[in-house]
Design a protein around this motif. Structure first.
Motif, PDB file in Angstrom:
ATOM      1  N   LYS A 500     -18.112  81.874 -45.488  1.00 11.91           N
ATOM      2  CA  LYS A 500     -17.874  81.043 -44.293  1.00 11.91           C
ATOM      3  C   LYS A 500     -16.691  81.595 -43.488  1.00 11.91           C
ATOM      4  O   LYS A 500     -16.784  81.747 -42.257  1.00 11.91           O
ATOM      5  N   LEU A 705     -25.843  82.063 -45.458  1.00 13.33           N
ATOM      6  CA  LEU A 705     -24.981  80.967 -45.014  1.00 13.33           C
ATOM      7  C   LEU A 705     -25.757  79.947 -44.192  1.00 13.33           C
ATOM      8  O   LEU A 705     -25.463  78.744 -44.241  1.00 13.33           O
ATOM      9  N   TYR A 709     -27.143  74.990 -43.753  1.00 14.53           N
ATOM     10  CA  TYR A 709     -26.795  74.536 -42.405  1.00 14.53           C
ATOM     11  C   TYR A 709     -26.423  73.063 -42.383  1.00 14.53           C
ATOM     12  O   TYR A 709     -25.597  72.634 -41.576  1.00 14.53           O
ATOM     13  N   ASN A 712     -22.803  72.885 -43.454  1.00 10.27           N
ATOM     14  CA  ASN A 712     -21.847  73.640 -42.645  1.00 10.27           C
ATOM     15  C   ASN A 712     -21.269  72.770 -41.541  1.00 10.27           C
ATOM     16  O   ASN A 712     -21.871  71.793 -41.101  1.00 10.27           O
ATOM     17  N   THR A 716     -19.267  76.522 -37.782  1.00  7.26           N
ATOM     18  CA  THR A 716     -19.853  77.575 -38.620  1.00  7.26           C
ATOM     19  C   THR A 716     -21.282  77.870 -38.190  1.00  7.26           C
ATOM     20  O   THR A 716     -21.683  79.044 -38.079  1.00  7.26           O
ATOM     21  N   ASN A 717     -22.070  76.834 -37.941  1.00  7.47           N
ATOM     22  CA  ASN A 717     -23.442  77.048 -37.470  1.00  7.47           C
ATOM     23  C   ASN A 717     -23.459  77.754 -36.127  1.00  7.47           C
ATOM     24  O   ASN A 717     -24.326  78.603 -35.859  1.00  7.47           O
TER      25      ASN A 717
END
Length: 1251
Positions: A500, A705, A709, A712, A716-717
């Protein structure tokens, strides 16, 4: 031994300490001796730490030691002993056992020690305990260095270690099951530290100049205090939430609500309106069962979509080596009062301590004055406090110590080191991975701080950020670090949180780089290219023939060579031979065999002197056993031993396998090569840089990653989608995402009940799917392509069409072209051209053919056996071995030209097989024809024109020539320093090239013409005291010319001043004007810091510019000589206009007469000095001479006469303007004027007098 029962001796010792009655502790008379006995017991505990466990079970710390220091702290000896004992008892369990034990028995003891430490920590969470520690530490710090004893320093260090050990104790997850905002044991310990004032003492130690030795202890304590905190939670402590935070929280809450309502609605739709008592049975068409028939479904239809054949199967066990790395401990939110006090601590620490402490720690790390892995505390502090400063009203001056290129370099180096250790030290891979994650977070924080500086209102801060970005974007290491980390990501060693942070850091870096490139037309960056060099090992592995006939012929040549030299070796050869490698891991005895093989290789290569030198050097290293002969061996015995080694069958190591296999159609076109890094500059293109991310190995981490989702953060997405958007839309490589696992993930996102919360993901997924289905309508193989990850080539084929078999790979040759190639090869195969392929290329009718294609076709047609036969030979490497005829030719040429002025030059011109200068010199040394390289240097003697040109004459010889004391054809000797410098210049000359007399004269005139343009500037700078920078610039130009001549290509070279004098000169306006006059390029923008030598300047132009930098008094090639007898040469000068010659002729004549008079006086008197005068225009020569007799010595007068002439040259190379104040000027001149400068001026006088 049963650890639940205390040893009788330990029990007796503990009982002798004293007893606790209520809140009062009564110590025994021998309490101090008992404490010392416990310290001795701990020294002799076994591997299970039995003494430590028994003392923990007896709660010795809680019931005895802490009450003693609280109530009997005035007893200094007892207090010191108790602190020593508690420091030992509170040592981390990891330090006691070395690591977490794998054995179950030792694991149990490890956990027991840890539980005792946790109980100690709870006992230390008391204001009274830290009150007495703070008071003691305060009193010790009040002492000056003169009053502080060694015992006081030890007590300070032990108190700091005790606090560090207590803070280091991990939390007990079973006991501390508390929610956020509740006080844990660690919070209570921090509150006790705060209430006792110990935190103020920590800040004092961090900021005091006199307490620098405790810097690492202080940093460890601070890092452990903030172990459970994050900068964001501390920044927001005690403040009402901002509108942005409220909006973000409301969006997250709305997303959760939508997701919950969508799931509830989905469950409602799945449930039938009327309950059926009979579920029914259904046949699922198209889904085969174990047999060939369709599956029969016996459940309700609302779960039909979730049906798979895997229902009911046991979950397959994942091997330990393939399991995902575990996450680190989660952060928790401490009680509000603790967070408020920690926030105030951070504010004070940043304002008063941060820069000072971080500087001290960095210096200790660089000088390796710390313990192993202490740099992790530095990385944590950099990340934490810079993050806090960024969120708490950013101020760049508070973190200026760590906001530099040095910090980027330090972190980048540590990331690289941690990654290498993670691969090599597999047992500790988890620990190295955590350290690598810590370094990555520090690197990310540096980027965030630079990004924050861009938004500052202060112009100077924005300029500083621009300079930092210019450097990190310019250097290749900083640009490509994220490419490397993404490519090397391993989910079995690196946790999800690391990925991340890596993705978010990459997103930030690319965004900063893109913004930086937008406002610039051309951005120059550093580029490193691997230059391929021929492997030395491969050269040696291609050994000559070892048949008996070949060995006999080889031995005959070697024997004759050794007998011709009389078994004597040159000094340079003896010193250069080392029979073993002291740094190698191979044992010395095993290297003895390797030394024997090296002797045999030298014999096979017909290098007799080298083989003999190796044999003698190996005999000194391994004298035992007489393997290389006895110490008093005779030459004939050495010869016989060498013959035995030559014919021996020695064990040789197997050659290493090639590391890289070139997938080229021309088989084995090039030999195995080694790579060396070549640094150059190139123009940066952002899209080209993004193309390097279009790789499956980089796509995998992003897709991995993206699978989480739903967990997250929105940021981050966004980072994931932005990178995928760059590849799919900006680069038009959406086919990279045409993969089944990616489509499965997209399907999961689109069918998610809370898909409305992921609008960006949904939009991107729909775009990719639409592109795929539009492509599938044109390419019927698109569905098959879904099974594979694709590189750029496969993407191009999938979207633009597949190439036919063999198309674009092998160039086709028609029958006519093959016949033409065969005919041309047969015509030129026996010609003595150095490179037949280069001869054939312009003769082919198809001018588009490349060298590689021609060589490949020749091999395919069978005209040559191997492509290596046609390999393009590099300059100076055509011939390695010398044949007997070539050696005889070399010896004959040496005998012929050994008395000439240029022995080596004449030999190179006459050699039949052209070789480089270095190889000829080495061969002459190995044959014993010369004993040292100096004998081959060009000799200088005064020729017929020497009188007029002034070449090769000392001052005495010139003066005696004027007085007719010696004949004109006297020969002068060379000085060793002149010879060494001349040799360096000769090595730089083009090898094997014959220059005509006309070419030389043209070169001289061009150099002189160039010098005339810059002569006034050079003289002006010389008078300003810039002789050293001028010499440095001249060396840079000569070195660049030499490098370009050797490498065959040009690139810009930065002029980097390394001394203070050179730096000052580069900032001088007059010096910069000289640089522009010579064609140097100034820094183009703020990204460049140094002037550069442009790539467009040729070798001749560089050397002409370097020659122009030679000041008037330094006209000869060599540096200034202090001895008047040393030889210098003067370059031919242009003649000035006739008027200037007539004006200056009389002045020079007067100066010459004064100089000759001084010489006569010196010979006629026994005194050490004789007076001579300067001669100024318009003055009577005799009166001037008599007046100056009383002032100066002969040496000074000679110097000043000519120095004045030289310094007053003005705009003309030869004109002299001697003022009436020449005496005053000459008095200020340096006494030790160079001899060659004085001689040159006298030579010029003579030339003009003759005219």
């Amino acid at each position: 031994m049963d650890l639940n029962r205390m040893n009788c001796e330990l029990l007796a010792t503990c009982s002798a300490l004293g007893y606790l009655e209520g809140d009062t502790y009564h110590k025994e008379a021998d309490c101090l001796e008992s404490v010392k006995d416990l310290i001795r017991y701990l020294r002799h505990e076994d591997d299970t730490r039995d003494v430590r466990q028994q003392l923990g079970e007896g709660q010795i710390v809680q019931n005895d030691l802490l009450p003693i220091i609280i109530q009997h702290g005035q007893d200094k000896a007892l207090f010191d002993a108790c602190i020593r004992l508690m420091v030992n008892l509170t040592q981390p369990a990891m330090l006691c056992f070395g690591k977490v034990p794998d054995d179950p028995g030792f694991r149990y003891h490890f956990l027991q020690v840890t539980s005792h430490l946790q109980s100690y920590k709870e006992a230390f969470a008391s204001e009274r305990v830290f009150g007495i520690l703070s008071e003691t530490l305060y009193n010790l710090l009040q002492l000056d260095w003169e009053q502080r004893q060694e015992e006081d320093n030890l007590l300070i260090e032990r108190i700091l270690l005790l606090v560090r050990n207590v803070l280091h104790v991990p939390a007990d997850p079973c006991e501390e099951k508390k929610v956020d905002d509740d006080a844990s044991v660690h919070d209570r310990l921090l509150w006790a530290i705060h209430m006792s004032g110990f935190d103020d003492l920590v800040k004092f130690l961090a900021s005091a100049q006199s307490e620098q030795q405790w810097s690492m202890h202080v940093l460890e304590i601070i890092s452990l205090m903030f172990r459970d905190q994050t900068p964001e939670t501390l920044v927001s402590a005690g403040h009402a939430r901002s509108a942005e935070e409220k909006q973000r929280d409301s969006q997250e809450l709305e997303a959760l609500r939508q997701k919950e309502s969508a799931e509830k609605r989905c469950r409602t739709f799945q449930r039938g309106t009327r309950h059926s008592r009979f579920g029914g049975s259904y046949v699922i068409q198209g889904l085969k069962s174990i047999a060939d028939k369709d599956v029969i479904y016996h459940r309700n239809l609302h779960n039909l979509k979730n049906y798979t054949h895997d229902i009911g199967k046991a979950v397959r066990r994942v091997p330990k080596r393939n399991r995902r790395a575990l996450e680190c401990e989660d952060k928790r939110r401490s009680a509000l009062n603790v967070r408020l006090f920690l926030r105030e601590f951070c504010v004070d620490f940043l304002e008063n301590c941060y820069n000072h402490l971080m500087y001290l720690v960095k210096e200790s790390l660089i000088r390796e004055q710390t313990q192993q892995h202490d740099e992790t505390y530095y990385l944590w502090a950099l990340s934490f406090f810079m993050g806090f400063n960024r969120g708490n009203g950013f101020r760049a001056d508070l973190v200026s110590e760590t906001m530099s290129i040095r910090a980027f370099h330090f972190i980048e180096r540590n990331i690289t080191n941690y990654y290498e250790m993670m691969l090599t030290d597999r047992k500790e891979a988890t620990s190295w991975s955590r350290r690598m994650h810590l370094a990555l977070k520090a690197y990310q924080e540096l980027l965030l701080t630079v990004n924050e500086m861009d938004r500052s209102q202060d112009e100077s801060i924005r300029q500083s950020s621009t300079v930092i970005k210019s450097n990190i974007f310019y250097l290749m290491e900083y640009r490509e670090i994220f490419l490397t980390l993404l490519r090397k990501y391993d989910e079995t060693r690196q946790p999800h949180s690391y990925l991340k942070d890596l993705v978010e850091s990459t997103h930030l870096f690319l965004r900063m780089l893109e913004r930086f490139c937008k406002g610039r037309k051309n951005l120059m960056v550093q580029k490193k290219k691997a230059r391929r060099k021929k492997s030395q090992g491969e050269k040696k592995s291609a050994a000559p023939e070892t048949s008996p006939e070949a060995l006999a012929e080889t031995w005959k040549i070697v024997e004759e060579e050794l007998r011709a030299t009389g078994f004597q070796l040159s000094e340079s050869l003896s010193e250069s031979i080392v029979p073993f490698d002291a740094t190698s891991e191979t044992p010395l005895e095993e290297q003895r065999t390797e030394a024997m093989v090296r002797v045999q290789d030298a014999l096979l290569a017909r290098l007799g002197p080298e083989a003999l030198g190796l044999l003698r050097a190996a005999r000194e290293v391994w004298p035992d056993g007489d393997v290389f002969g006895s110490t008093d061996v005779e030459p004939e015995e050495e010869l016989e031993l060498l013959k035995q080694i030559l014919h021996a069958n020695l064990p040789r190591p197997s050659p290493p396998e090639p590391l890289v296999e070139e997938e080229d159609d021309g088989a084995e076109f090039e030999e195995e090569e080694l790579e060396s890094v070549q640094v150059s500059e190139t123009e940066f293109n952002f899209l080209d840089f993004i193309k390097r991310f279009a790789n499956p190995s980089i796509m995998h981490p992003y897709i991995l990653l993206l699978k989480s989702y739903s967990k997250n953060t929105p940021h981050t997405n966004h980072c994931i989608v932005r990178m995928l958007h760059r590849l799919a839309v900006d680069l038009k490589m959406d086919a990279l995402l045409f993969q089944l696992s990616v489509f499965n993930l997209f399907n999961k996102i689109l069918s998610d009940p809370a898909a409305a919360a992921y609008k960006e993901l949904v939009t991107f997924a729909k775009h990719v799917l639409n592109r795929f289905f539009s492509l599938a309508a044109q390419n019927n193989k698109a569905y098959v392509e879904l099974l594979f990850w694709k590189n750029v080539g496969a993407v191009r084929e999938m979207t633009e069409g597949y190439s036919k078999d063999g198309e674009g790979k092998k160039p086709t040759w028609t029958e006519e072209e093959e016949e033409e190639l065969r005919r041309l090869y047969e015509e030129h195969r026996h010609s003595e051209v150095p490179d037949i392929v280069e001869t054939l290329l312009p003769l082919l009718s198809n001018s588009t053919r490349t060298r590689r294609q021609v060589v490949t076709q020749l091999v395919r047609m069978g005209l040559v056996d191997n492509a290596k036969e046609l390999k393009k030979q590099m300059k100076g490497t055509q011939i390695v071995l010398w044949t007997e005829e070539q050696e005889q030719e070399l010896q004959m040429l040496f005998e012929e030209y050994r008395d000439s002025d240029d022995v080596l030059g004449n030999i190179l011109k006459k050699l039949t097989a052209k070789r480089s200068r270095a190889r000829v010199v080495d061969k002459l040394l190995s044959m014993g024809l010369v004993s040292e390289r100096r004998e081959l240097y060009k000799k200088r003697s005064r020729k017929a024109q020497g009188k007029s040109s002034g070449r090769g004459m000392t001052e005495e010889e010139f003066l005696t020539g004027l007085t007719q004391d010696f004949p004109e054809d006297c020969v002068v000797r060379d000085d060793e320093e002149d010879e060494s410098e001349e040799s360096e210049e000769e090595e730089d000359e083009e090898q094997g090239k014959e220059e005509s007399q006309n070419g030389r004269s043209q070169s001289m005139h061009s150099t002189v013409g160039r010098r005339t343009d810059v002569d006034a500037m050079v003289n002006e700078l010389q008078q300003d005291g810039m002789s050293v920078p001028l010499l440095w610039l001249q060396n840079c130009l000569n070195r660049t010319a030499r490098d370009r001549e050797e490498d065959g290509f040009s690139q810009p070279v930065a002029l980097v001043p390394l001394t203070e004098a050179n730096e000052d000169a580069m900032e001088n306006k007059h010096f910069q004007r000289l640089l522009r006059k010579l064609g140097m390029r100034a820094p183009a923008n703020e990204q460049e810091s140094f002037w550069r030598i442009p790539a467009k300047l040729s070798v001749s132009q560089l050397r002409s510019a370097a020659a122009a930098l030679t000041p008037r008094e330094n006209e000869p090639k060599h540096d200034e000589q202090q001895d008047g007898s040393k030889i210098v040469t003067a370059e031919p000068e242009e003649q000035e206009e006739e008027e200037e010659e007539e004006v200056s002729s009389d002045q020079r004549a007067q100066a010459l007469r004064a100089l000759l008079l001084a010489r006569k006086k010196k010979h006629n008197t026994t005194e050490h000095t004789a007076p001579v005068s300067d001669v100024a225009p318009g003055e009577d020569t005799d009166s001037t001479f008599e007046r100056s007799q009383e002032k100066t010595s002969t040496k000074r007068s000679r110097s000043t006469v000519l120095d004045d002439d030289d310094n007053n040259e003005g705009d003309s190379p030869f004109a002299m303007d001697m003022d009436a104040n020449g005496d005053a000027d000459s008095d200020r001149e340096d006494v030790s004027a160079p001899v060659k400068r004085r001689r040159k001026m006298v030579l010029i006088d003579e030339e003009e007098d003759e005219d």
